[in-house]
Write a protein that holds these residues in place. Structure first.
Motif, short mmCIF file in Angstrom:
data_model
loop_
_atom_site.label_atom_id
_atom_site.label_comp_id
_atom_site.label_asym_id
_atom_site.label_seq_id
_atom_site.Cartn_x
_atom_site.Cartn_y
_atom_site.Cartn_z
N CYS A 1 22.90 61.85 -46.55
CA CYS A 1 23.95 61.09 -47.22
C CYS A 1 24.58 61.56 -48.41
N LEU A 2 24.01 62.82 -48.84
CA LEU A 2 24.82 63.36 -50.13
C LEU A 2 26.19 64.00 -49.81
N ARG A 3 26.43 64.68 -48.89
CA ARG A 3 27.71 65.12 -48.39
C ARG A 3 28.53 65.72 -49.65
N GLY A 4 28.10 66.53 -50.29
CA GLY A 4 28.73 67.25 -51.28
C GLY A 4 28.93 66.61 -52.45
N ARG A 5 28.48 65.28 -52.66
CA ARG A 5 28.55 64.44 -53.98
C ARG A 5 27.62 65.44 -55.01
N THR A 6 28.23 65.23 -56.25
CA THR A 6 27.41 65.74 -57.55
C THR A 6 26.07 64.81 -57.43
N SER A 7 24.92 65.62 -57.80
CA SER A 7 23.60 65.09 -57.36
C SER A 7 22.59 65.63 -58.11
N VAL A 8 21.45 64.90 -58.17
CA VAL A 8 20.36 65.56 -58.95
C VAL A 8 19.21 65.08 -58.34
N SER A 9 18.00 66.07 -57.94
CA SER A 9 16.79 65.47 -57.41
C SER A 9 16.17 64.63 -58.25
N LEU A 10 15.24 63.88 -57.68
CA LEU A 10 14.33 63.14 -58.50
C LEU A 10 13.60 63.76 -59.64
N ALA A 11 13.09 65.04 -59.28
CA ALA A 11 12.28 65.80 -60.09
C ALA A 11 13.26 66.41 -61.31
N GLY A 12 14.56 66.88 -60.81
CA GLY A 12 15.35 67.38 -61.69
C GLY A 12 15.83 66.12 -62.85
N PHE A 13 16.14 65.07 -62.16
CA PHE A 13 16.34 63.99 -63.39
C PHE A 13 15.34 63.86 -64.49
N ALA A 14 14.18 63.72 -63.84
CA ALA A 14 13.07 63.79 -64.73
C ALA A 14 13.08 64.85 -65.78
N ARG A 15 13.22 65.97 -65.40
CA ARG A 15 13.26 67.13 -66.29
C ARG A 15 14.50 67.07 -67.39
N LEU A 16 15.62 66.69 -66.82
CA LEU A 16 16.93 66.40 -67.81
C LEU A 16 16.43 65.39 -68.85
N LEU B 1 19.15 61.47 -56.60
CA LEU B 1 20.38 60.55 -57.26
C LEU B 1 21.68 61.03 -57.21
N ALA B 2 22.70 60.51 -56.50
CA ALA B 2 23.88 61.08 -56.34
C ALA B 2 24.97 60.19 -57.12
N ASP B 3 26.12 60.93 -57.13
CA ASP B 3 27.28 60.26 -57.85
C ASP B 3 27.51 58.75 -56.98
N ALA B 4 27.52 57.54 -57.92
CA ALA B 4 27.56 56.17 -57.43
C ALA B 4 29.13 55.88 -57.30
N GLY B 5 30.25 56.54 -57.98
CA GLY B 5 31.39 56.36 -57.82
C GLY B 5 32.16 55.48 -59.09
N TRP B 6 31.26 55.26 -60.08
CA TRP B 6 31.55 54.72 -61.14
C TRP B 6 30.80 55.11 -62.30
N GLY B 7 30.94 54.96 -63.59
CA GLY B 7 30.30 55.26 -64.96
C GLY B 7 30.93 54.63 -66.22
N ARG B 8 30.64 55.60 -67.10
CA ARG B 8 31.08 55.07 -68.58
C ARG B 8 31.53 56.56 -69.07
N PRO B 9 32.41 56.42 -70.18
CA PRO B 9 33.05 57.46 -70.71
C PRO B 9 31.86 58.58 -70.96
N GLY B 10 32.18 59.63 -70.45
CA GLY B 10 31.17 60.85 -70.60
C GLY B 10 30.00 60.67 -69.61
N TRP B 11 29.79 59.79 -68.87
CA TRP B 11 28.50 59.60 -67.87
C TRP B 11 28.89 59.12 -66.81
N ARG B 12 28.40 59.68 -65.59
CA ARG B 12 28.47 59.53 -64.25
C ARG B 12 27.18 58.25 -63.84
N ALA B 13 27.37 57.36 -63.23
CA ALA B 13 26.49 56.58 -63.15
C ALA B 13 25.76 57.13 -61.31
N LEU B 14 24.54 57.10 -61.29
CA LEU B 14 23.84 57.74 -60.07
C LEU B 14 23.41 56.29 -59.24
#
Length: 231
Positions: free
Chosen positions: A152-167, A132-145
């Motif tokens: 297609c990641l190309r250096g964007r802020t991202s987290v793996s699916l398993a990593g998202f589940a852990r967080l 799940l990678a930075d979608a280019g929009w968000g809310r205050p304090g939060w990035r939409a993924l």
């Protein structure tokens, strides 16, 4: 006379389906979701209580208000919402309805929920998502993924699916859905092996390694060019 709705006393909590956008906190330590309609400004966790989006003090859900979490009974009905342009990057949630609820023909409006499973759709290129990678929009304090394949990641802020589940915690499962029709299946085939999370982690690490190697190569070319010019 006030019309009284019939009361249900189920032996097990009802379940339903909805769509939402995955979110990552600014510091990268928390994962959550945000709705696609009412309440979309308020990210919620895997286990969360609803509150009135209009700031009123009544308990959610209220019969005279639209507040509360919403879900539908049928998975196909929830998946149909993912066809609209503004919801293409959302994920499908399998939820347990907790606390007070109001039953409608197509679903529930309710006070408390637990997200059991989040199914991530394909990357914008059609390939099965590895992260799940930075979608280019968000809310205050939060990035939409948004779903992304390793290429297609190309250096964007991202987290793996398993990593998202852990967080996100609370036993959440995050799984990759199928590739888009006509796209190469890629990592999606690993579902048959029962190790999709491991494959997604490996693909994400490889993509990051490729990106760092490309950056190092550019730096090396820059130093080499600068030395020749000095002579």
């Amino acid at each position: 006379m006030r019309l009284r709705l019939p009361e249900e006393r189920p032996t097990e909590p009802p379940t339903g389906y909805k769509i939402a956008h995955p979110m990552l906190s600014q510091d990268g330590t928390r994962a959550a979701f945000t709705g696609v309609s009412l309440g979309g400004a308020l990210p919620y966790g895997v286990l969360a209580d609803a509150s009135c989006v209009y700031g009123l003090r009544h308990r959610a859900p209220s019969r005279r208000c639209d507040c509360g979490f919403h879900c539908v009974h049928d998975r196909t009905a929830a998946e149909a919402l993912l066809c609209t342009a503004e919801h293409r990057a959302a994920v499908l949630l399998d939820v347990t309805v907790l606390g007070r609820y109001i039953r409608f023909e197509r679903g529930f409006r309710y006070a408390r929920q637990r997200v059991r499973t989040a199914t991530v759709g394909p990357c914008a290129c059609g390939t099965v998502a590895a992260a799940l990678a930075d979608a280019g929009w968000g809310r205050p304090g939060w990035r939409a993924l948004a779903p992304s394949c390793a290429g297609c990641l190309r250096g964007r802020t991202s987290v793996s699916l398993a990593g998202f589940a852990r967080l996100a915690g609370e036993g959440l499962r995050v799984v990759a859905g199928k590739a888009a029709s006509g796209a190469v299946a890629g990592l999606g085939d690993t579902d048959e092996l029962g190790v999709p999370e491991l494959a997604a982690e490996a693909a994400l690490l490889q993509a990051r390694l490729d990106w760092f190697q490309a950056q190092l190569a550019r730096l090396g070319e820059g130093k080499s060019g600068g030395g020749a010019k000095g002579r």
